[in-house]
Design a protein around this motif. Structure first.
Motif, PDB file in Angstrom:
ATOM      1  N   PHE A 133       0.879  -1.286   0.016  1.00 60.20           N
ATOM      2  CA  PHE A 133       0.007   0.032  -0.025  1.00 60.20           C
ATOM      3  C   PHE A 133       0.848   1.283  -0.079  1.00 60.20           C
ATOM      4  N   TRP A 134       0.265   2.476  -0.226  1.00 57.68           N
ATOM      5  CA  TRP A 134       0.937   3.636  -0.369  1.00 57.68           C
ATOM      6  C   TRP A 134       0.984   4.193   1.070  1.00 57.68           C
ATOM      7  N   TYR A 135       2.082   4.512   1.801  1.00 54.91           N
ATOM      8  CA  TYR A 135       2.259   5.232   2.872  1.00 54.91           C
ATOM      9  C   TYR A 135       2.596   6.735   2.338  1.00 54.91           C
ATOM     10  N   PHE A 136       1.573   7.485   2.250  1.00 54.57           N
ATOM     11  CA  PHE A 136       1.495   8.573   1.463  1.00 54.57           C
ATOM     12  C   PHE A 136       2.240   9.933   2.373  1.00 54.57           C
ATOM     13  N   TYR A 137       1.804   9.837   3.571  1.00 52.90           N
ATOM     14  CA  TYR A 137       2.128  11.245   4.156  1.00 52.90           C
ATOM     15  C   TYR A 137       2.338  10.727   5.792  1.00 52.90           C
ATOM     16  N   ASP A 138       3.199  11.307   6.639  1.00 60.65           N
ATOM     17  CA  ASP A 138       3.230  11.152   7.786  1.00 60.65           C
ATOM     18  C   ASP A 138       3.242  12.517   8.559  1.00 60.65           C
ATOM     19  N   GLU A 139       2.030  12.514   9.350  1.00 61.56           N
ATOM     20  CA  GLU A 139       1.336  13.587  10.052  1.00 61.56           C
ATOM     21  C   GLU A 139       1.229  14.749   9.447  1.00 61.56           C
ATOM     22  N   PRO A 140       0.467  14.936   8.515  1.00 61.02           N
ATOM     23  CA  PRO A 140       0.152  16.106   7.871  1.00 61.02           C
ATOM     24  C   PRO A 140      -0.502  17.300   8.653  1.00 61.02           C
ATOM     25  N   ASP A 141      -1.180  16.991   9.742  1.00 58.18           N
ATOM     26  CA  ASP A 141      -1.972  18.013  10.273  1.00 58.18           C
ATOM     27  C   ASP A 141      -0.921  19.045  10.889  1.00 58.18           C
TER      28      ASP A 141
END
Length: 234
Positions: A133-141
């Protein structure tokens, strides 16, 4: 969709991998095969973060862990960067492992023509059998909004409709506003601080997990499996 915990991730540093071996033996269900992870399946894979070498892959494969990740992926779309990412996928496949492909979304979202640039990389690796799967972004908030991530999510779903897109979220103020740009919600909070119970608030993780499940999407808890002292904390 039925609410479930489709997967469980462990973040780990090399210096504490011996603790993971115990947890993996107790919990792991090994996953193999060429298809991406399906959110509607009964699969319950166990994954590990920061599996950065073939030696580490060998060790986690022996533990029964099925999914691996490294922050060294997704660093660019030039031929050398793509070759490194494909080599990682090849090495995982040889060991029967699947990859949570770290796309490093913060890099692409901040870039002019970021969607087009990211898709050069995606197109180069999307058909690899080890891609889970795509792990797209870590903690974008706090850094990027759902509106800013939406074009990237839509591009990924158009190119790879059967590959889930995951975001990782810490328990921040607006962690729960990204439901329209993710298929899989990964949550992380690391409460073990080398203090006697109950000063280490271990129930923070279960509380966060309960709130995440209430969002109605599949949830992947990233459970603490490292020692804060490795990072000079605790």
């Amino acid at each position: 969709m039925k609410r479930r915990w489709p997967a469980m991730g462990f973040q780990v540093s090399r210096s504490v991998a011996r603790w993971v071996s115990f947890l993996a033996v107790v919990c792991a269900l090994h996953s193999s095969g060429a298809a991406p992870f399906r959110l509607d399946s009964d699969e319950f894979p166990l994954g590990m973060f920061s599996v950065d070498s073939t030696q580490a892959m060998d060790r986690v494969a022996q533990m029964g862990i099925g999914y691996v990740q490294t922050n060294g992926m997704g660093e660019g779309n030039d031929p050398a960067a793509i070759a490194r990412d494909l080599a990682y996928l090849d090495n995982a496949q040889r060991r029967g492992l699947k990859v949570a492909f770290n796309l490093g979304g913060d890099r692409w979202v901040a870039m002019e023509n970021g969607v087009e640039e990211m898709m050069v990389l995606v197109d180069a690796v999307k058909n690899h059998p080890a891609l889970g799967f795509w792990y797209f972004y870590d903690e974008p908030d706090g850094t990027h909004s759902p509106a800013e991530l939406k074009p990237f999510y839509l591009a990924l779903k158009q190119a790879t409709p059967d590959i889930p897109v995951a975001l990782a979220e810490a328990w921040t103020e607006k962690w729960n506003r990204f439901t329209n740009v993710q298929d899989l919600l990964m949550i992380d909070t690391y409460p073990v601080q080398h203090r006697p119970f109950p000063e280490s608030k271990l129930d923070v993780m279960t509380q966060f997990t309960d709130r995440a499940i209430a969002q109605g999407q599949p949830v992947m808890p990233i459970n603490q499996c490292f020692n804060w002292k490795v990072f000079g904390k605790g």
